[in-house]
Design an enzyme around this catalytic site. Structure first.
Site, PDB file in Angstrom:
ATOM      1  N   SER A 125      -4.837  49.411  26.009  1.00 47.77           N
ATOM      2  CA  SER A 125      -4.742  50.769  25.456  1.00 47.77           C
ATOM      3  C   SER A 125      -5.974  51.122  24.638  1.00 47.77           C
ATOM      4  O   SER A 125      -6.637  50.233  24.085  1.00 47.77           O
ATOM      5  CB  SER A 125      -3.505  50.819  24.560  1.00 47.77           C
ATOM      6  OG  SER A 125      -3.573  51.880  23.638  1.00 47.77           O
ATOM      7  N   TYR A 149      -0.126  47.143  16.950  1.00 46.79           N
ATOM      8  CA  TYR A 149      -0.085  47.329  18.407  1.00 46.79           C
ATOM      9  C   TYR A 149      -1.483  47.164  19.005  1.00 46.79           C
ATOM     10  O   TYR A 149      -1.678  46.417  19.963  1.00 46.79           O
ATOM     11  CB  TYR A 149       0.471  48.721  18.703  1.00 46.79           C
ATOM     12  CG  TYR A 149       0.518  49.110  20.153  1.00 46.79           C
ATOM     13  CD1 TYR A 149       1.562  48.704  20.975  1.00 46.79           C
ATOM     14  CD2 TYR A 149      -0.476  49.916  20.712  1.00 46.79           C
ATOM     15  CE1 TYR A 149       1.614  49.084  22.309  1.00 46.79           C
ATOM     16  CE2 TYR A 149      -0.432  50.301  22.037  1.00 46.79           C
ATOM     17  CZ  TYR A 149       0.609  49.886  22.837  1.00 46.79           C
ATOM     18  OH  TYR A 149       0.661  50.266  24.149  1.00 46.79           O
ATOM     19  N   LYS A 153      -2.894  44.170  21.499  1.00 48.51           N
ATOM     20  CA  LYS A 153      -3.504  44.446  22.809  1.00 48.51           C
ATOM     21  C   LYS A 153      -4.848  43.714  22.925  1.00 48.51           C
ATOM     22  O   LYS A 153      -5.135  43.111  23.956  1.00 48.51           O
ATOM     23  CB  LYS A 153      -3.695  45.952  23.009  1.00 48.51           C
ATOM     24  CG  LYS A 153      -2.391  46.725  23.245  1.00 48.51           C
ATOM     25  CD  LYS A 153      -1.764  46.387  24.596  1.00 48.51           C
ATOM     26  CE  LYS A 153      -0.541  47.229  24.922  1.00 48.51           C
ATOM     27  NZ  LYS A 153       0.143  46.780  26.158  1.00 48.51           N
TER      28      LYS A 153
END
Lengths: 323, 323
Positions: A125, A149, A153
């Site tokens: 992402s 998050y 990733k």
């Protein structure tokens, strides 16, 4: 060919399942088994000549990964993740699923041994980037995530790169833009309004715009996301020279430009359903997100996204708007 | 103040122990307890008014970290690592100690809770960079490690950044240049000759140079490394705006320039003990390493390294050469 999708019940996962069913083959090889994994059973429509194995469980559990990989899928799409907002609130859950889960997966592949080296496409992402950054992020810009998050990733990307360098898996990480227009109900993600201001009006429902119309962000349609995943399977990763992480192409537009597109495609009256109600907290979060990327490497490697936001609106109408 | 050093038996660890003993305080606060941890018992010279706790064990074991951190050190220097060559050969060992070990450490700190938030200085490395890169790497250049060791360092940096952002620890990661001149016996590291070609001749012993004299690399002395660590403790991490990873300053010189320095400092005769015997494999490995960095942020924050390689040679003679 056996294909495993992790995160098969999610929005992208479901569209990928449909795409694979319609393609029936990948790289010229027939798909004879589709293994769908998620925390819940992933829905699918059965067809002839394709077997389905539906599994559900917790990716952060080593035994769950071992069992999945014991099927020896030839291609693995790793889309499973605890979403951004949830990973930020639930620290353990986020790190367990999004980082340890990926690690378990790669370890399970390595554990098989005997030359087993499946193609693995990891959905990363643009959350790997954290402000401040230049207006246009290039392919060599560093990753300084400002969310758990995003950190999870990058950690998964690094693990996949090292396992791939050691020929334990044939991996590629693709950093997806914000996917817009997301079908379905509004969710609690801070980015939700980017889809909401298009989707809700097209469904005759009011939408709240919580940020300035000058807010700029980086988008691709769900259709492009599926295109990226399929293109990644076809790509010879030797071409990547160990740099297996790619920023996917997209389109950089302001909220104002989104609204103009909606007007052009669906009319001024529809766009009047967007109500402006600033939320300083959401404005702040969104202000720290990447606004524009170069994605030169990915474009040179043949990855394609939309050229106009009008197309993104049209894709939603075509693929997802209930008629 | 309690200070914990992980990796206290290593070359940098030992010099840091001596430095802390001589300083007797950090940031104006007296050090009354020094906790030294490594896989073996770390040597030290006892002094009055400073207690020592010597621990040995395996950092990748959760219980080991929990026990260490139960001492609630105010400052933690995390220097412990399986070295580059070993991490490359022993995949599990490298990932377990260098990545899971760091993770265990941060988790153990978080586990204490009740506002416990020690200062933690993590020794990272320029191995986080992998070729190709520009001649001079800037502070925003991406990390594409080509070794497991480098990958493990970036993963630890990312974990530390996220735990720090969440105020679970007050962390800072410093990416050390190749430390030269390493005292002691030659080791098996591919980078060993950079120190060997200075150290061995100064000790009247022949040294093998396995690469071209045009080979350029990035150096700082052990004295600078200790200076970085001590300066990092003093730094207010709020100034770093969540970007807690810093490329340390150093000096970029060719092997030819190293040899010229040795001649200037110790004479031409000594330099004749360097025998050129090219090793294509070492040349290849070294050729993929960072040659030069900008380190602007760190310099602006007051981190200092040598300005000439002559000084690096002199520091070895002063600190480590047996008289």
């Amino acid at each position: 060919m056996k294909v495993l999708i992790l995160g098969a019940a999610g929005m992208i996962g479901q569209k990928l399942v449909k795409k694979l069913i319609s393609l029936t083959s990948l790289n010229g090889v027939k798909i004879n088994k589709l293994i769908l994994f998620d925390i819940v059973n992933a829905p699918h429509t059965a067809i002839d000549n394709m077997r389905f194995l539906i599994k559900s469980g917790d990716l952060s559990k080593e035994t769950v990964c071992r069992e999945l990989i014991s099927e020896k899928p030839d291609v693995i799409f790793h889309l499973a993740a605890v979403v951004s907002g949830q990973a930020e609130k639930k620290f353990d859950l986020g790190w367990n699923v999004n980082a340890k889960g990926s690690w378990n997966l790669f370890e399970s592949i390595r554990y098989v041994g005997n030359g087993y080296c499946p193609k693995l496409i990891f959905a990363s992402s643009i959350a790997v980037f954290g402000a401040p950054f230049p207006n246009k992020i290039n392919d060599e810009f560093f990753t300084t995530p400002l969310t758990s998050y995003g950190s999870q990733k990058v950690v998964s990307e690094l693990l996949l790169a090292d396992y791939s360098r050691k020929n334990m898996v044939d991996g590629i990480s693709i950093r997806l833009p914000t996917i817009c227009v997301r079908p379905g109900k509004p969710n609690l993600a801070a980015s939700g309004f980017f889809s909401g201001i298009i989707r809700e009006p097209l469904n005759g429902v009011e939408a709240i715009l919580p940020v300035s119309t000058k807010t700029r962000h980086w988008f691709a349609s769900p259709k492009s996301a599926i295109g990226f995943l399929i293109h990644a399977v076809k790509l010879d990763t030797k071409k990547l020279n160990n740099r297996i992480t790619l920023n996917m192409p997209g389109i950089s537009v302001t909220v104002q430009e989104q609204i103009e597109s909606l007007k052009r495609v669906a009319g001024n009256k529809i766009a009047k359903l967007i109500k402006h109600k600033t939320d300083p907290q959401i404005q702040k979060i969104v202000g720290s997100w990447a606004k524009d990327l170069e994605a030169k490497r990915a474009i040179d490697l043949g990855f394609k996204a939309e050229n106009s936001f009008d197309d993104i609106v049209k894709i939603y109408i075509e693929e997802d708007l209930k008629k």
